[in-house]
Scaffold this motif. Sequence first.
Motif, short mmCIF file in Angstrom:
data_model
loop_
_atom_site.label_atom_id
_atom_site.label_comp_id
_atom_site.label_asym_id
_atom_site.label_seq_id
_atom_site.Cartn_x
_atom_site.Cartn_y
_atom_site.Cartn_z
N UNK A 3 0.83 -1.20 0.00
CA UNK A 3 0.00 0.00 0.00
C UNK A 3 0.86 1.24 0.00
N UNK A 4 0.76 2.03 -1.04
CA UNK A 4 1.51 3.28 -1.09
C UNK A 4 0.93 4.28 -0.10
N UNK A 5 -0.34 4.14 0.18
CA UNK A 5 -0.99 5.01 1.17
C UNK A 5 -1.25 4.22 2.42
N UNK A 6 -0.36 4.31 3.38
CA UNK A 6 -0.52 3.52 4.59
C UNK A 6 -1.83 3.82 5.29
N UNK A 7 -2.22 5.02 5.29
CA UNK A 7 -3.50 5.38 5.87
C UNK A 7 -3.80 6.85 5.69
N UNK A 18 4.01 11.06 7.83
CA UNK A 18 3.48 10.50 9.07
C UNK A 18 4.48 9.68 9.83
N UNK A 19 4.21 9.51 11.12
CA UNK A 19 5.08 8.73 12.00
C UNK A 19 5.21 7.29 11.52
N UNK A 20 4.19 6.78 10.83
CA UNK A 20 4.22 5.41 10.36
C UNK A 20 5.25 5.20 9.24
N UNK A 21 5.78 6.29 8.68
CA UNK A 21 6.79 6.20 7.63
C UNK A 21 8.22 6.17 8.18
N UNK A 49 7.79 -3.39 18.43
CA UNK A 49 9.24 -3.29 18.38
C UNK A 49 9.76 -3.08 16.95
N UNK A 50 8.95 -3.42 15.95
CA UNK A 50 9.36 -3.21 14.56
C UNK A 50 9.31 -1.73 14.17
N UNK A 51 8.56 -0.94 14.92
CA UNK A 51 8.44 0.48 14.60
C UNK A 51 7.52 0.77 13.43
N UNK A 52 6.67 -0.18 13.05
CA UNK A 52 5.76 0.05 11.93
C UNK A 52 4.49 0.78 12.35
#
Length: 467
Positions: free
Chosen positions: A10-14, A316-319, A383-386
């Motif tokens: 997904x190029x757009x995580x959210x 975003x932080x998710x990146x 822990x993966x930071x995803x």
Amino acid sequence: MITVDRHRTSATARPRPHRRNTPARTLLALGGAATLLALSACGAGGAGDGDAATGTIQWWTWDDKQAVSWGKCVEPFEQANPGIEVKVQQYAWDDYWTKLTAGFVAGNAPDTFMDHTSNYPEFVDQGQLLALDDLIEESGYDVGQLGVGVDTWTYSDGATYGLPKDWATVGFFYDKAKLAEAGLTEDDVQNMTWNPDDGGTFEKVVARLTVDENGVRGDEPGFDKDNVATYGINSLGSNGINGQDTWANFASTTGWELGDKDSFPTTFQYEDERFVKTAKYLRGLGERGLSPVEGQFTLGPAEQLGTGSVAMVSGGSWYATTFFALDGVDVGIAPSVLGEDGQRAGLSNSNADSVWAGTKHPEAAFKWVAYMNSPECQDVAGADGTFFPSIDSSMEKTQAALLDQGIDVTPYTQQFVDGTLFETPVFAGGQKMGSAISPLMEGYFTGQREDDVFAEMDELSREILAE
């Protein structure tokens, strides 16, 4: 057993939220595979003998990286719950919602799935989500351990339709080498001010980072806006109904809010002068050559930074793990801009895990959802930071794990600690709203529409919200 099916990344995580209040509870001490299952065999429609407490449970997500992270919880969960098998599937964002809706219609939706604030009210109204309150009470699940999102996932009927699993917000990723070449300091980007009239120090930073093909910077005489080698910032327009990744954190520093009410608004206030001024300013960055114009690049924000096309991007932080994996780029993170009142206004939200009302295994499905939203699972998956976990202690471990990788996410977490984050209002009709508003928003930022578009968007939002 885990079978993580990944149907395109997904190029757009959210695309995410909007509400001028801090999350429901404060996160403490943040200081500092592949077996393809046909849709017709998914979820309750293909789930064993109908025993409510056992059976095969489907869990879906749109995020390919999170599918792997949460998948690490499957084996320990199955060991602790004999008779329950969990299968994880991932679909790219657009496919995800199409397949989920088709599953609702066909009666074979997944038992559990990662849900989004823009869509869950509509699913509730359609009778597709199971209210979790009885299962929460019967199991003794501690909702109080969730640091974010509980109010958001409590619908107007007072029932809970999801256990919030994460939180996220947006800041800036920048190339430290390009910052130094421009003669700028870390402090310059960590404390950028902004206003829609002259752009504040944010514009000064962006102009300085912009370089044309002759080596002339955006704040120097002779700058050629039509032949830019490196833009100071990525395009900050469009981005759906709430501008999570782009304009939301700018517009909200002016005091503007998307909805006229915190929950179930009657309009999205696109015609408000503060929003209009923000949109004009951000479109103007492209017109002046300080950012690419909307649609100019097909590359994603990480690729733009990685190729040197831009020196700083809103993200975003998710990146975080994606940006810090860029080859040859020393990446830094800065928080969102400071408004004229000296405060930030960062858009945040919490995705949640919901249970399909048609599942044949409601007790087993809730056990899995409850386990995902427990410290035992979030410590491992986080822990993966995803993603940023919804549980305080797990968030601390995630922050520490990322720091061990050389990724300091304090610019994100500090905004949470400072109480400068806000969430989207809860409203029904999210998919219809997106289909109606997004093309108009894109039309404005690409220059195909002018100021009359704001009244049209406002009126459309009123009509859809009134349905």
